[in-house]
Design a protein around this motif. Structure first.
Motif, PDB file in Angstrom:
ATOM      1  N   MET A   1       0.831  -1.201   0.000  1.00 17.09           N
ATOM      2  CA  MET A   1       0.000   0.000   0.000  1.00 17.09           C
ATOM      3  C   MET A   1       0.870   1.258   0.000  1.00 17.09           C
ATOM      4  O   MET A   1       1.951   1.282   0.580  1.00 17.09           O
ATOM      5  CB  MET A   1      -0.908   0.006   1.239  1.00 17.09           C
ATOM      6  N   SER A   2       0.367   2.320  -0.627  1.00 13.89           N
ATOM      7  CA  SER A   2       1.054   3.603  -0.593  1.00 13.89           C
ATOM      8  C   SER A   2       0.893   4.231   0.782  1.00 13.89           C
ATOM      9  O   SER A   2       0.143   3.743   1.628  1.00 13.89           O
ATOM     10  CB  SER A   2       0.453   4.535  -1.654  1.00 13.89           C
ATOM     11  N   ALA A   3       1.581   5.348   1.002  1.00  9.26           N
ATOM     12  CA  ALA A   3       1.466   6.045   2.280  1.00  9.26           C
ATOM     13  C   ALA A   3       0.032   6.471   2.541  1.00  9.26           C
ATOM     14  O   ALA A   3      -0.408   6.549   3.702  1.00  9.26           O
ATOM     15  CB  ALA A   3       2.395   7.258   2.288  1.00  9.26           C
ATOM     16  N   ALA A   4      -0.733   6.754   1.477  1.00  9.01           N
ATOM     17  CA  ALA A   4      -2.121   7.169   1.633  1.00  9.01           C
ATOM     18  C   ALA A   4      -3.069   5.983   1.823  1.00  9.01           C
ATOM     19  O   ALA A   4      -4.248   6.170   2.117  1.00  9.01           O
ATOM     20  CB  ALA A   4      -2.557   7.971   0.415  1.00  9.01           C
ATOM     21  N   GLY A   5      -2.562   4.754   1.642  1.00  5.98           N
ATOM     22  CA  GLY A   5      -3.397   3.568   1.784  1.00  5.98           C
ATOM     23  C   GLY A   5      -3.877   2.979   0.479  1.00  5.98           C
ATOM     24  O   GLY A   5      -4.589   1.973   0.461  1.00  5.98           O
ATOM     25  N   ALA A   6      -3.498   3.594  -0.647  1.00  7.61           N
ATOM     26  CA  ALA A   6      -3.911   3.094  -1.957  1.00  7.61           C
ATOM     27  C   ALA A   6      -3.084   1.872  -2.348  1.00  7.61           C
ATOM     28  O   ALA A   6      -1.925   1.731  -1.934  1.00  7.61           O
ATOM     29  CB  ALA A   6      -3.733   4.190  -3.007  1.00  7.61           C
ATOM     30  N   PRO A   7      -3.649   0.965  -3.159  1.00  5.99           N
ATOM     31  CA  PRO A   7      -2.881  -0.203  -3.620  1.00  5.99           C
ATOM     32  C   PRO A   7      -1.627   0.231  -4.379  1.00  5.99           C
ATOM     33  O   PRO A   7      -1.674   1.148  -5.201  1.00  5.99           O
ATOM     34  CB  PRO A   7      -3.869  -0.921  -4.551  1.00  5.99           C
ATOM     35  N   ASP A   8      -0.508  -0.420  -4.119  1.00  7.62           N
ATOM     36  CA  ASP A   8       0.759  -0.046  -4.752  1.00  7.62           C
ATOM     37  C   ASP A   8       0.718  -0.151  -6.272  1.00  7.62           C
ATOM     38  O   ASP A   8       1.377   0.623  -6.972  1.00  7.62           O
ATOM     39  CB  ASP A   8       1.895  -0.931  -4.221  1.00  7.62           C
ATOM     40  N   ASP A   9      -0.041  -1.109  -6.784  1.00  4.46           N
ATOM     41  CA  ASP A   9      -0.083  -1.309  -8.234  1.00  4.46           C
ATOM     42  C   ASP A   9      -1.140  -0.456  -8.920  1.00  4.46           C
ATOM     43  O   ASP A   9      -1.340  -0.557 -10.131  1.00  4.46           O
ATOM     44  CB  ASP A   9      -0.305  -2.789  -8.565  1.00  4.46           C
ATOM     45  N   GLY A  10      -1.828   0.388  -8.148  1.00  7.78           N
ATOM     46  CA  GLY A  10      -2.830   1.270  -8.732  1.00  7.78           C
ATOM     47  C   GLY A  10      -4.105   0.578  -9.153  1.00  7.78           C
ATOM     48  O   GLY A  10      -4.920   1.156  -9.889  1.00  7.78           O
ATOM     49  N   THR A  11      -4.325  -0.637  -8.692  1.00 10.73           N
ATOM     50  CA  THR A  11      -5.505  -1.404  -9.098  1.00 10.73           C
ATOM     51  C   THR A  11      -6.795  -0.697  -8.704  1.00 10.73           C
ATOM     52  O   THR A  11      -6.947  -0.228  -7.569  1.00 10.73           O
ATOM     53  CB  THR A  11      -5.493  -2.801  -8.464  1.00 10.73           C
ATOM     54  N   LEU A  12      -7.708  -0.627  -9.651  1.00  8.68           N
ATOM     55  CA  LEU A  12      -9.065  -0.161  -9.404  1.00  8.68           C
ATOM     56  C   LEU A  12     -10.003  -1.302  -9.761  1.00  8.68           C
ATOM     57  O   LEU A  12      -9.890  -1.882 -10.848  1.00  8.68           O
ATOM     58  CB  LEU A  12      -9.377   1.070 -10.253  1.00  8.68           C
ATOM     59  N   LEU A  13     -10.911  -1.620  -8.858  1.00 12.67           N
ATOM     60  CA  LEU A  13     -11.849  -2.712  -9.070  1.00 12.67           C
ATOM     61  C   LEU A  13     -13.258  -2.130  -9.159  1.00 12.67           C
ATOM     62  O   LEU A  13     -13.776  -1.574  -8.197  1.00 12.67           O
ATOM     63  CB  LEU A  13     -11.756  -3.721  -7.918  1.00 12.67           C
ATOM     64  N   LEU A  14     -13.859  -2.253 -10.351  1.00  8.71           N
ATOM     65  CA  LEU A  14     -15.228  -1.796 -10.591  1.00  8.71           C
ATOM     66  C   LEU A  14     -16.063  -3.007 -10.941  1.00  8.71           C
ATOM     67  O   LEU A  14     -15.874  -3.614 -11.997  1.00  8.71           O
ATOM     68  CB  LEU A  14     -15.268  -0.772 -11.725  1.00  8.71           C
ATOM     69  N   ARG A  15     -16.951  -3.364 -10.036  1.00  8.95           N
ATOM     70  CA  ARG A  15     -17.642  -4.638 -10.129  1.00  8.95           C
ATOM     71  C   ARG A  15     -16.565  -5.714 -10.127  1.00  8.95           C
ATOM     72  O   ARG A  15     -15.766  -5.773  -9.223  1.00  8.95           O
ATOM     73  CB  ARG A  15     -18.537  -4.665 -11.366  1.00  8.95           C
ATOM     74  N   GLN A  16     -16.485  -6.558 -11.156  1.00 10.43           N
ATOM     75  CA  GLN A  16     -15.405  -7.539 -11.248  1.00 10.43           C
ATOM     76  C   GLN A  16     -14.344  -7.129 -12.256  1.00 10.43           C
ATOM     77  O   GLN A  16     -13.429  -7.901 -12.543  1.00 10.43           O
ATOM     78  CB  GLN A  16     -15.980  -8.914 -11.610  1.00 10.43           C
ATOM     79  N   ARG A  17     -14.437  -5.922 -12.783  1.00 11.67           N
ATOM     80  CA  ARG A  17     -13.487  -5.451 -13.782  1.00 11.67           C
ATOM     81  C   ARG A  17     -12.263  -4.838 -13.109  1.00 11.67           C
ATOM     82  O   ARG A  17     -12.387  -3.931 -12.275  1.00 11.67           O
ATOM     83  CB  ARG A  17     -14.140  -4.413 -14.693  1.00 11.67           C
ATOM     84  N   VAL A  18     -11.097  -5.334 -13.465  1.00  5.55           N
ATOM     85  CA  VAL A  18      -9.847  -4.788 -12.947  1.00  5.55           C
ATOM     86  C   VAL A  18      -9.356  -3.722 -13.927  1.00  5.55           C
ATOM     87  O   VAL A  18      -9.123  -4.012 -15.103  1.00  5.55           O
ATOM     88  CB  VAL A  18      -8.789  -5.892 -12.770  1.00  5.55           C
ATOM     89  N   VAL A  19      -9.205  -2.501 -13.431  1.00  8.77           N
ATOM     90  CA  VAL A  19      -8.804  -1.368 -14.256  1.00  8.77           C
ATOM     91  C   VAL A  19      -7.352  -1.027 -13.956  1.00  8.77           C
ATOM     92  O   VAL A  19      -7.004  -0.731 -12.810  1.00  8.77           O
ATOM     93  CB  VAL A  19      -9.703  -0.149 -13.987  1.00  8.77           C
ATOM     94  N   GLY A  20      -6.500  -1.082 -14.963  1.00 11.62           N
ATOM     95  CA  GLY A  20      -5.080  -0.824 -14.777  1.00 11.62           C
ATOM     96  C   GLY A  20      -4.755   0.658 -14.708  1.00 11.62           C
ATOM     97  O   GLY A  20      -5.570   1.517 -15.065  1.00 11.62           O
ATOM     98  N   ARG A  21      -3.547   0.961 -14.294  1.00 11.49           N
ATOM     99  CA  ARG A  21      -3.119   2.340 -14.108  1.00 11.49           C
ATOM    100  C   ARG A  21      -3.145   3.138 -15.418  1.00 11.49           C
ATOM    101  O   ARG A  21      -3.376   4.345 -15.418  1.00 11.49           O
ATOM    102  CB  ARG A  21      -1.699   2.365 -13.526  1.00 11.49           C
ATOM    103  N   SER A  22      -2.896   2.481 -16.557  1.00  6.60           N
ATOM    104  CA  SER A  22      -2.852   3.195 -17.829  1.00  6.60           C
ATOM    105  C   SER A  22      -4.199   3.245 -18.544  1.00  6.60           C
ATOM    106  O   SER A  22      -4.326   3.892 -19.586  1.00  6.60           O
ATOM    107  CB  SER A  22      -1.812   2.567 -18.754  1.00  6.60           C
ATOM    108  N   ASP A  23      -5.202   2.576 -18.005  1.00  3.92           N
ATOM    109  CA  ASP A  23      -6.533   2.600 -18.627  1.00  3.92           C
ATOM    110  C   ASP A  23      -7.183   3.960 -18.425  1.00  3.92           C
ATOM    111  O   ASP A  23      -6.962   4.637 -17.412  1.00  3.92           O
ATOM    112  CB  ASP A  23      -7.429   1.517 -18.033  1.00  3.92           C
ATOM    113  N   ARG A  24      -8.012   4.374 -19.380  1.00  3.81           N
ATOM    114  CA  ARG A  24      -8.760   5.624 -19.300  1.00  3.81           C
ATOM    115  C   ARG A  24     -10.226   5.314 -19.580  1.00  3.81           C
ATOM    116  O   ARG A  24     -10.577   4.878 -20.679  1.00  3.81           O
ATOM    117  CB  ARG A  24      -8.227   6.654 -20.300  1.00  3.81           C
ATOM    118  N   LEU A  25     -11.069   5.511 -18.571  1.00  2.00           N
ATOM    119  CA  LEU A  25     -12.476   5.142 -18.672  1.00  2.00           C
ATOM    120  C   LEU A  25     -13.352   6.365 -18.927  1.00  2.00           C
ATOM    121  O   LEU A  25     -13.096   7.446 -18.408  1.00  2.00           O
ATOM    122  CB  LEU A  25     -12.944   4.456 -17.390  1.00  2.00           C
TER     123      LEU A  25
END
Length: 296
Positions: A1-25
């Motif tokens: 985890m980052s100092a702020a508590g965010a996942p180190d790999d930048g993972t975003l989970l929307l429903r079951q979709r894993v969104v990467g750091r370089s994705d733009r939604l």
């Protein structure tokens, strides 16, 4: 985890979709209101709202953001009325488009609960934690939550001579506080998003500075959502009415995407989808869809 508590790999989970750091939604705005600043009630009727969703999904929207209350001043809308405007549409969208992420734009925990029961995947709390119970609803239903900077002003309040020693520092501090509160009540860290909230509690100069220095918010590690579409800061910068603000919107969108914003809440889905795809290709995060020039 980052100092702020965010996942180190930048993972975003929307429903079951894993969104990467370089994705733009792309998040498509669907207003079940008769008085929104841009669409002026064009999607107020349920059938028109469903038509808007159909068009948005076809144009490349990843998320549909359903709102039942105008952001600015207007006639009061109580919780029961907001539920009646929002929940039936959430249920229909969930049934007809099972792959689309369904978001609800609300600051009320009661509305959020009913929306989650109907199938919502994301709670877009655009008024900065006004109802602290909303984060608890996100945790209970294991859905995503947007933590938004609004400097503590009441919902549907326009800024008046608001001042900051450093607007970006205030955005970073407040979004960090709201994200921590979400963590504390059990929201999955992979489901926390932050939003600097252009125009909300901000002058045009503030919104321009937030855009210019967006990297400071991105550096926290939480996925950043921006909502710049046809907003007043674009209109005032270019001295243009809402229906002539698309080029300015696209410019602000590309800058924000380049600086790391990952979710873009918009009216013009097709144009923004193309702008974001081009930005990703220039950044080296996605290949061209066709690449034959000079090769044959």
């Amino acid at each position: 985890m980052s100092a702020a508590g965010a996942p180190d790999d930048g993972t975003l989970l929307l429903r079951q979709r894993v969104v990467g750091r370089s994705d733009r939604l792309v998040m498509a705005i669907v207003n079940r209101t008769p008085d929104s600043f841009y669409d002026r009630g064009s999607t107020w009727a349920l059938d028109r709202a469903l038509e808007r969703v159909t068009q948005a999904v076809a144009a490349g929207a990843d998320i549909v953001d359903i709102g039942g209350v105008k952001a600015g001043h207007g006639p009061p809308v109580d919780e029961a009325e907001e539920i009646e405007r929002v929940v039936p549409l959430v249920r229909l969208v969930r049934q007809r488009w099972p792959e689309v992420i369904v978001s609800v734009d609300t600051w009320r925990a009661g509305v959020a609960r009913r929306a989650c029961e109907a199938g919502a995947d994301l709670l877009n709390d655009a008024w900065g934690g006004t109802d602290p119970q909303l984060a608890r609803v996100a945790a209970e239903f294991d859905v995503a939550l947007v933590c938004t900077h609004t400097a503590g002003i009441a919902p549907r309040t326009n800024p008046h001579r608001i001042e900051y020693d450093d607007v970006v520092a205030d955005v970073v501090r407040d979004c960090s506080r709201l994200a921590q509160r979400a963590l504390d009540v059990g929201v999955d860290p992979r489901r926390i998003i932050v939003d600097p909230a252009h125009d909300f509690a901000k002058t045009t100069a503030h919104s321009l500075e937030v855009t210019r220095r967006l990297g400071e918010l991105v550096a926290l590690g939480w996925p950043v959502l921006v909502s710049v579409s046809r907003k007043d800061f674009v209109g005032e910068t270019l001295d243009l009415p809402t229906d002539e603000r698309l080029p300015g919107t696209l410019a602000a969108t590309v800058v924000a995407a380049w600086l790391g914003a990952r979710i873009h809440r918009v009216h013009d889905v097709a144009a923004v989808r193309q702008a974001l795809d081009m930005t990703r290709a220039i950044a080296g995060d996605a290949p061209p869809l066709v690449a034959v020039r000079g090769l044959r």
